[in-house]
Scaffold this active site. Structure first.
Site, PDB file in Angstrom:
ATOM      1  N   LYS A 164      14.692  27.314  37.761  1.00 14.70           N
ATOM      2  CA  LYS A 164      15.007  26.493  38.934  1.00 14.70           C
ATOM      3  C   LYS A 164      15.469  27.391  40.074  1.00 14.70           C
ATOM      4  O   LYS A 164      16.251  28.326  39.873  1.00 14.70           O
ATOM      5  CB  LYS A 164      16.087  25.479  38.565  1.00 14.70           C
ATOM      6  CG  LYS A 164      16.466  24.522  39.681  1.00 14.70           C
ATOM      7  CD  LYS A 164      17.532  23.546  39.223  1.00 14.70           C
ATOM      8  CE  LYS A 164      17.919  22.558  40.306  1.00 14.70           C
ATOM      9  NZ  LYS A 164      18.952  21.597  39.851  1.00 14.70           N
ATOM     10  N   SER A 218      17.848  16.851  40.517  1.00 14.97           N
ATOM     11  CA  SER A 218      17.357  17.856  41.434  1.00 14.97           C
ATOM     12  C   SER A 218      16.501  18.939  40.751  1.00 14.97           C
ATOM     13  O   SER A 218      15.893  19.761  41.418  1.00 14.97           O
ATOM     14  CB  SER A 218      18.545  18.542  42.125  1.00 14.97           C
ATOM     15  OG  SER A 218      19.332  19.279  41.181  1.00 14.97           O
ATOM     16  N   SER A 260      21.103  16.085  37.142  1.00  8.89           N
ATOM     17  CA  SER A 260      19.954  16.808  37.679  1.00  8.89           C
ATOM     18  C   SER A 260      18.989  17.406  36.673  1.00  8.89           C
ATOM     19  O   SER A 260      17.884  17.795  37.050  1.00  8.89           O
ATOM     20  CB  SER A 260      20.429  17.911  38.630  1.00  8.89           C
ATOM     21  OG  SER A 260      20.914  17.349  39.814  1.00  8.89           O
TER      22      SER A 260
END
Length: 472
Positions: A82, A158, A182
């Site tokens: 990420k 996210s 997330s």
């Protein structure tokens, strides 16, 4: 693409087949890169892909296996990161136009460093909404990330890019962050597995301005892989002063089943009159609970003592958006005019919060942790939906007809467990009539990560939802 379909194999299987010589890390890397090339125009899961570097790492891994010198279960496994984590020699753009593409980090964050030391093959960096602030993944810098199951739908956020990559076979596993759901929100929306471990189980550096709400977590296609990845990256690091001491392995006792386990089943955390759970989601979660009961769990339908939703949501929002204000404030005057307008609106809303306001919110959080911790003395794990709805239109910020578009409103089953710092696992448990995945959330007391994984593994041993993929 290889004829072996390595992109749908679990990391545990890849490792065994690399050891036996049946497959090569180069094959797996090439197939993952092929999958990225095929899907990226529609899905937009990656900020950057590094094919030459990935192939070089895969060839080095191939040589290690040939010499019986494997570095362990991550060696040669196609991996994404990420874009919230810092990685040596790369920028961390975090979905923001405020970040400088020329700023290359000199060292890895702890999880990335552990993966590098374990021989993982780094494919690239995955998309994130600006500064990981919300439950969908879109940004002014990188556009909209969609769902491999339906490219008109959101992948969630996210860690949406990581979830989309794993769901689409664009790498075997990923590592994400979770400050309010997330890793679990996108796992539920994409039919993948994600764990938010006990806070501190995976060290974080640089430290998050969201404070102890923020966790790091594995994102995979199976519970077994999630346990393997947690064992690898969940090692203390001196750069994180809040990390836990070395913990027992998450994979220990993974196959012990749920016979006699005390399972609390809550269809909506007691907020049934406030949260409209989609009927198909509710039905799949109820059937998943029956699966656990059939496997020997002692199931009781009961709600945890989470209290008044409005009160704890106000506390979470204040803690979250004052943290976001600290992030953006570091970029100086004018930054609010550059960022996501929704994020700017919330930062302005909480800009005048006082220290007393912050402490009052922290007190609400402390009481929630106490109440749920005491309650868990009577229940080993809590199960509930991960999300009240399936994935919705990727161009929207909330499910259709939802009364409040802010993400905390439509993610009510995830962020409470960031407040309490408990381990929470999302596993796929079915599909809607429209073919969209549904997630089951399994939550345990603090430090009982292995117990949560064990319950998830027991569910996956008798179901095959986690083996479904968009090509099947």
């Amino acid at each position: 693409m290889t004829g072996e379909q390595t992109r749908w194999m679990e990391a545990t299987e890849l490792h065994q087949r690399f050891l036996s010589g049946e497959l090569s890390p180069v094959q797996a890397c090439e197939e993952a890169l092929w999958a990225i090339e095929e899907q990226e125009p529609q899905v937009n899961a990656f900020v950057a892909v590094y094919p030459e570097r990935a192939l070089e790492q895969a060839r080095a891994s191939e040589r290690r296996y040939a010499q019986a010198a494997s570095l362990g279960p991550a060696d040669g496994v196609p991996t994404s990161i990420k874009d919230q984590f810092v990685t040596r020699g790369e920028p961390a753009l975090r979905g923001s136009l405020l970040e400088d593409e020329g700023r290359l980090w000199a060292e890895d964050s702890p999880a990335v460093g552990r993966l590098r030391a374990g021989g993982a093959v780094f494919l690239g960096r995955t998309t994130v909404p600006e500064f990981a602030w919300k439950g969908t993944t879109d940004s002014r810098r990188h556009g909209v990330t969609t769902n491999p199951w339906s490219t008109g739908a959101t992948a969630g956020g996210s860690s949406g890019g990581s979830a989309a990559a794993v769901a689409g076979g664009m790498g075997t596993w990923s590592i994400g962050t979770d400050g309010g759901g997330s890793v679990r929100i996108p796992a539920a929306f994409t039919g993948t597995v994600a764990l938010k471990p006990t806070r501190g189980r995976i060290p974080l550096w640089p430290s998050s301005p969201y404070g102890t709400l923020s966790h790091a977590g594995p994102m995979t296609r199976s519970v077994a892989d999630a346990a393997t990845l947690l064992d690898l990256v969940g090692v203390p690091d001196p750069r994180d002063g809040t990390h836990l001491a070395a913990a027992s392995l998450a994979s220990a006792g993974l196959g012990d089943g749920v016979a006699g386990l005390r399972v609390a089943y809550s269809p909506a955390l007691g907020w049934d009159d406030q949260v409209a759970v989609d009927p198909e989601v509710a039905a799949h979660v109820a059937r998943a609970v029956e699966v656990l009961a059939d496997a020997g769990a002692e199931v009781t339908e009961v709600d945890p003592p989470v209290g008044d939703r409005a009160t704890i949501e106000r506390a979470f929002r204040l803690l979250w958006f004052t943290g976001a204000g600290a992030v953006v404030g570091a970029y100086g005057a004018g930054a609010l005019d550059v960022i996501d307008p929704g994020l700017a609106e919330q930062i302005r809303r909480y800009a005048d919060s006082s220290a007393a306001d912050y402490l009052a919110a922290a007190a609400v959080r402390s009481e929630l942790s106490r109440a749920v911790g005491v309650w868990h003395a009577g229940y080993d794990v809590l199960v509930c939906p991960t999300m009240p709805t399936p994935a919705f239109d990727a161009r929207q910020q909330a499910p259709p007809g939802w009364p409040d578009p802010l993400w905390t409103s439509w993610c009510p089953f995830t962020w409470p467990f960031n407040m309490t710092e408990q381990p929470a696992l999302s596993v796929p448990c079915g599909f809607t009539s429209a073919g969209l995945p549904v997630g089951l959330q399994i939550i345990g007391p603090r430090h009982e990560d292995a117990l949560v994984m064990r319950a998830g593994q027991a569910f996956q041993q008798v179901t095959d939802w986690h083996r479904k993929h968009p090509d099947s």
